[in-house]
Motif scaffolding. Structure first.
Motif, PDB file in Angstrom:
ATOM      1  N   GLN A 225      68.035  99.989  99.403  1.00  0.00           N
ATOM      2  CA  GLN A 225      67.053  99.647 100.423  1.00  0.00           C
ATOM      3  C   GLN A 225      67.549  98.502 101.286  1.00  0.00           C
ATOM      4  OE1 GLN A 225      62.826  99.535  99.351  1.00  0.00           O
ATOM      5  NE2 GLN A 225      63.515  99.708  97.239  1.00  0.00           N
ATOM      6  N   ILE A 226      67.062  98.476 102.510  1.00  0.00           N
ATOM      7  CA  ILE A 226      67.216  97.317 103.377  1.00  0.00           C
ATOM      8  C   ILE A 226      65.802  96.839 103.665  1.00  0.00           C
ATOM      9  CG2 ILE A 226      68.063  96.448 105.574  1.00  0.00           C
ATOM     10  CD1 ILE A 226      70.144  98.629 105.536  1.00  0.00           C
ATOM     11  N   LEU A 227      65.363  95.800 102.992  1.00  0.00           N
ATOM     12  CA  LEU A 227      63.968  95.373 103.079  1.00  0.00           C
ATOM     13  C   LEU A 227      63.771  94.370 104.203  1.00  0.00           C
ATOM     14  CD1 LEU A 227      63.139  94.866  99.306  1.00  0.00           C
ATOM     15  CD2 LEU A 227      62.558  96.808 100.722  1.00  0.00           C
ATOM     16  N   VAL A 230      61.882  89.182 105.941  1.00  0.00           N
ATOM     17  CA  VAL A 230      61.266  88.153 106.772  1.00  0.00           C
ATOM     18  C   VAL A 230      59.793  88.470 106.992  1.00  0.00           C
ATOM     19  CG1 VAL A 230      61.290  87.045 109.025  1.00  0.00           C
ATOM     20  CG2 VAL A 230      63.436  87.550 107.868  1.00  0.00           C
ATOM     21  N   PHE A 231      59.464  89.742 107.238  1.00  0.00           N
ATOM     22  CA  PHE A 231      58.066  90.136 107.397  1.00  0.00           C
ATOM     23  C   PHE A 231      57.264  89.719 106.165  1.00  0.00           C
ATOM     24  CE2 PHE A 231      58.391  93.931 110.571  1.00  0.00           C
ATOM     25  CZ  PHE A 231      59.024  93.091 111.478  1.00  0.00           C
ATOM     26  N   THR A 232      57.799  90.066 104.992  1.00  0.00           N
ATOM     27  CA  THR A 232      57.103  89.753 103.749  1.00  0.00           C
ATOM     28  C   THR A 232      56.969  88.253 103.560  1.00  0.00           C
ATOM     29  OG1 THR A 232      57.958  91.785 102.750  1.00  0.00           O
ATOM     30  CG2 THR A 232      57.135  90.098 101.256  1.00  0.00           C
ATOM     31  N   ILE A 249      48.635  94.025 109.320  1.00  0.00           N
ATOM     32  CA  ILE A 249      49.327  94.878 108.346  1.00  0.00           C
ATOM     33  C   ILE A 249      49.755  96.177 109.023  1.00  0.00           C
ATOM     34  CG2 ILE A 249      49.049  96.203 106.223  1.00  0.00           C
ATOM     35  CD1 ILE A 249      49.202  93.239 105.668  1.00  0.00           C
ATOM     36  N   GLU A 250      48.844  96.797 109.768  1.00  0.00           N
ATOM     37  CA  GLU A 250      49.171  98.045 110.463  1.00  0.00           C
ATOM     38  C   GLU A 250      50.317  97.827 111.445  1.00  0.00           C
ATOM     39  OE1 GLU A 250      45.826 100.375 111.975  1.00  0.00           O
ATOM     40  OE2 GLU A 250      44.468  99.113 110.804  1.00  0.00           O
ATOM     41  N   PHE A 251      50.251  96.741 112.216  1.00  0.00           N
ATOM     42  CA  PHE A 251      51.289  96.466 113.212  1.00  0.00           C
ATOM     43  C   PHE A 251      52.641  96.265 112.541  1.00  0.00           C
ATOM     44  CE2 PHE A 251      53.751  93.800 116.103  1.00  0.00           C
ATOM     45  CZ  PHE A 251      53.594  94.493 117.299  1.00  0.00           C
ATOM     46  N   ALA A 252      52.657  95.526 111.433  1.00  0.00           N
ATOM     47  CA  ALA A 252      53.913  95.290 110.725  1.00  0.00           C
ATOM     48  C   ALA A 252      54.488  96.593 110.172  1.00  0.00           C
ATOM     49  CB  ALA A 252      53.701  94.276 109.603  1.00  0.00           C
ATOM     50  N   LEU A 253      53.627  97.451 109.626  1.00  0.00           N
ATOM     51  CA  LEU A 253      54.106  98.732 109.081  1.00  0.00           C
ATOM     52  C   LEU A 253      54.767  99.568 110.169  1.00  0.00           C
ATOM     53  CD1 LEU A 253      51.138  99.750 106.740  1.00  0.00           C
ATOM     54  CD2 LEU A 253      53.367  98.845 106.077  1.00  0.00           C
ATOM     55  N   ASP A 254      54.253  99.481 111.396  1.00  0.00           N
ATOM     56  CA  ASP A 254      54.836 100.250 112.497  1.00  0.00           C
ATOM     57  C   ASP A 254      56.243  99.769 112.852  1.00  0.00           C
ATOM     58  OD1 ASP A 254      52.617 101.855 112.706  1.00  0.00           O
ATOM     59  OD2 ASP A 254      51.674 100.663 114.284  1.00  0.00           O
ATOM     60  N   GLN A 255      56.584  98.543 112.462  1.00  0.00           N
ATOM     61  CA  GLN A 255      57.915  98.015 112.755  1.00  0.00           C
ATOM     62  C   GLN A 255      58.913  98.351 111.652  1.00  0.00           C
ATOM     63  OE1 GLN A 255      57.644  96.619 115.857  1.00  0.00           O
ATOM     64  NE2 GLN A 255      55.487  97.085 115.507  1.00  0.00           N
ATOM     65  N   ILE A 256      58.418  98.827 110.503  1.00  0.00           N
ATOM     66  CA  ILE A 256      59.279  99.137 109.355  1.00  0.00           C
ATOM     67  C   ILE A 256      59.503 100.635 109.309  1.00  0.00           C
ATOM     68  CG2 ILE A 256      59.507  98.943 106.850  1.00  0.00           C
ATOM     69  CD1 ILE A 256      57.499  96.604 106.985  1.00  0.00           C
ATOM     70  N   GLN A 257      60.740 101.051 109.317  1.00  0.00           N
ATOM     71  CA  GLN A 257      61.052 102.474 109.431  1.00  0.00           C
ATOM     72  C   GLN A 257      60.955 103.212 108.102  1.00  0.00           C
ATOM     73  OE1 GLN A 257      61.399 103.803 112.489  1.00  0.00           O
ATOM     74  NE2 GLN A 257      60.945 101.693 113.128  1.00  0.00           N
ATOM     75  N   ASN A 258      61.488 102.634 107.048  1.00  0.00           N
ATOM     76  CA  ASN A 258      61.540 103.334 105.764  1.00  0.00           C
ATOM     77  C   ASN A 258      60.172 103.301 105.083  1.00  0.00           C
ATOM     78  OD1 ASN A 258      61.918 103.489 102.722  1.00  0.00           O
ATOM     79  ND2 ASN A 258      63.950 104.082 103.440  1.00  0.00           N
ATOM     80  N   SER A 264      56.528  98.782  99.809  1.00  0.00           N
ATOM     81  CA  SER A 264      56.889  97.513  99.184  1.00  0.00           C
ATOM     82  C   SER A 264      56.212  96.350  99.897  1.00  0.00           C
ATOM     83  CB  SER A 264      58.414  97.334  99.208  1.00  0.00           C
ATOM     84  OG  SER A 264      58.786  96.095  98.673  1.00  0.00           O
ATOM     85  N   PHE A 265      56.152  96.404 101.227  1.00  0.00           N
ATOM     86  CA  PHE A 265      55.479  95.364 102.008  1.00  0.00           C
ATOM     87  C   PHE A 265      54.006  95.289 101.617  1.00  0.00           C
ATOM     88  CE2 PHE A 265      53.020  94.205 105.828  1.00  0.00           C
ATOM     89  CZ  PHE A 265      53.539  92.945 106.076  1.00  0.00           C
ATOM     90  N   LEU A 266      53.343  96.446 101.488  1.00  0.00           N
ATOM     91  CA  LEU A 266      51.932  96.473 101.108  1.00  0.00           C
ATOM     92  C   LEU A 266      51.712  95.865  99.731  1.00  0.00           C
ATOM     93  CD1 LEU A 266      50.744 100.030 102.251  1.00  0.00           C
ATOM     94  CD2 LEU A 266      50.391  97.842 103.406  1.00  0.00           C
ATOM     95  N   GLU A 267      52.664  96.076  98.824  1.00  0.00           N
ATOM     96  CA  GLU A 267      52.512  95.556  97.467  1.00  0.00           C
ATOM     97  C   GLU A 267      52.660  94.041  97.404  1.00  0.00           C
ATOM     98  OE1 GLU A 267      53.899  98.723  94.237  1.00  0.00           O
ATOM     99  OE2 GLU A 267      55.520  98.160  95.577  1.00  0.00           O
TER     100      GLU A 267
END
Length: 398
Positions: A225-227, A230-232, A249-258, A264-267
């Motif tokens: 993975q490439i996590l 910084v977002f987290t 949270i929604e906006f950040a998820l849109d910036q994460i491709q995988n 993992s970010f949500l957790e």
């Protein structure tokens, strides 16, 4: 009564309206009398003789009176909170100097900045909107120096406790004027405010020299993975004081491709969300491209209960055969035999006999009679040859 109140006011100097406050009307017949001057005075009217229309007017006035009292209490609380803040500042703080060392922020100036608008522009029924927040922050910008960070941290906490509104203009102020002075320590101010989608998203995903993607090798799911660390990290900085707004949270998820990185970010980030927000967050996971073999890991993710429930519903709604069957296997393993109702709903979205038969072979021994009937109907619906129907009869005999 009105005439007597007027005479008493002329004699005593007490306003007639105040004399009539909470007047006891018990036993008085007011039918056919004008009562509008009494309905908003808190009169004790329940035992008076009234028409239905008059009683309805008193009832309405009573409701409006309670609402006015609540608004007055809110205004009083606001004023008290600000006054306490200024008093504490005056007693314990050294008045800060502005950036040019020309002006002193003493208690008089601070009280003027914070309290004057409350009296002139914000009656008790009006919330402290973004204009109030903007006005305060603009007037205090000259004093925003690193040496005054403790003061501004307490100031932003006050604005948060007052539920002052934050919009695009205030977000711009924070990330232009205040960030220029406090740099990354501006997060100490951000997390004092109420959760806000624009503000939180801007902090979590802002461009900067520390925004990068770091290859950390084997991730939580034993996959390379490439996590977006910084977002987290930035979201967790907000979490040190409060939850992150779900819109961020929604906006950040849109910036994460995988998709697994999204999971993992949500957790790792603490947030609260409504049912609709949970569905939108889950949709960002389920609509992404990930193998059906990862379904169990998605369902076992350590996310808020509403999001977990939304993941189930979105997987089912999506109708992906492999994911749906993996979900049913997971339910069978973790919660006992799947319920007939959920089984019926799930199997209705599957039109592959081969996939259904493989699933039936795995779980049929643990199913109850009604569940077997649901599975048998689904297999009969998808069977296209006598050979397939014979396989169903052998596996699930009547």
């Amino acid at each position: 009564m009105k005439e007597l109140a007027d005479r008493a006011a002329a004699t005593s100097g007490i306003p007639a309206d105040r004399i009539l406050m909470n007047i006891d009307l018990t036993g008085i017949n007011l039918t056919g009398k004008p009562i509008d001057y009494l309905t908003d005075r808190g009169a004790l009217y329940l035992a008076a003789t009234l028409t239905d229309e008059q009683r309805a007017k008193f009832h309405k006035g009573e409701r409006e009176g309670r609402a006015r009292q609540t608004r007055k209490q809110i205004r009083s609380i606001r004023v008290q909170m600000i006054s306490d803040f200024v008093d504490t500042f005056e007693e314990h703080s050294v008045p800060p100097l502005d950036e040019k060392h020309e002006r002193l922020l003493d208690a008089t100036l601070l009280r003027h900045i914070l309290l004057d608008p409350i009296g002139s522009d914000y009656p008790s029924d009006k919330p402290l909107d973004e204009h109030y927040t903007q006005r305060v922050l603009v007037r205090l910008v000259p004093f925003a120096q690193k040496r005054n960070l403790d003061f501004f941290r307490e100031l932003f906490r006050l604005l948060g406790d007052l539920h002052c509104k934050v919009g695009e203009t205030v977000v711009g102020l924070v990330f232009d004027d205040y960030f220029a002075r406090f740099q990354d320590a501006v997060v100490d101010l951000i997390r004092q405010l109420q959760p806000n989608g624009l503000l939180d998203a801007k902090w979590i995903t802002r461009e900067g020299r520390d925004r990068h993607w770091l290859n950390v090798g084997k991730g939580k799911y034993n996959d390379p993975q490439i996590l977006p660390i910084v977002f987290t990290k930035r979201a967790q900085e907000i979490n040190d004081f409060r939850t992150v707004h779900p819109a961020a949270i929604e906006f950040a998820l849109d910036q994460i491709q995988n998709p697994l990185q999204r999971l993992s970010f949500l957790e790792e980030v603490a947030f609260e969300c409504s049912g609709d927000e949970a569905e939108r967050i889950a949709l960002r996971i389920v609509n992404a491209d990930w193998p059906a073999s990862q379904t169990r890991k998605v369902l076992e993710a350590d996310v808020p209960p509403r999001v977990r429930g939304a993941l189930f519903r979105q997987i089912l709604k999506q109708g992906n055969v492999e994911r749906t069957l993996e979900m049913l296997r997971w339910l069978d393993n973790n919660r006992g035999a799947v319920g007939a109702l959920s089984l019926d709903d799930a199997l209705a979205t599957i039109n592959s006999f081969v996939a259904l038969f493989d699933f039936a072979s795995d779980v049929h021994m643990e199913l109850r009679t009604n569940q077997k009937e649901v599975l048998r109907r689904a297999l009969d619906r998808t069977a296209t040859s006598s050979a397939q129907r014979e396989k169903v009869r052998r596996l699930l005999p009547n």
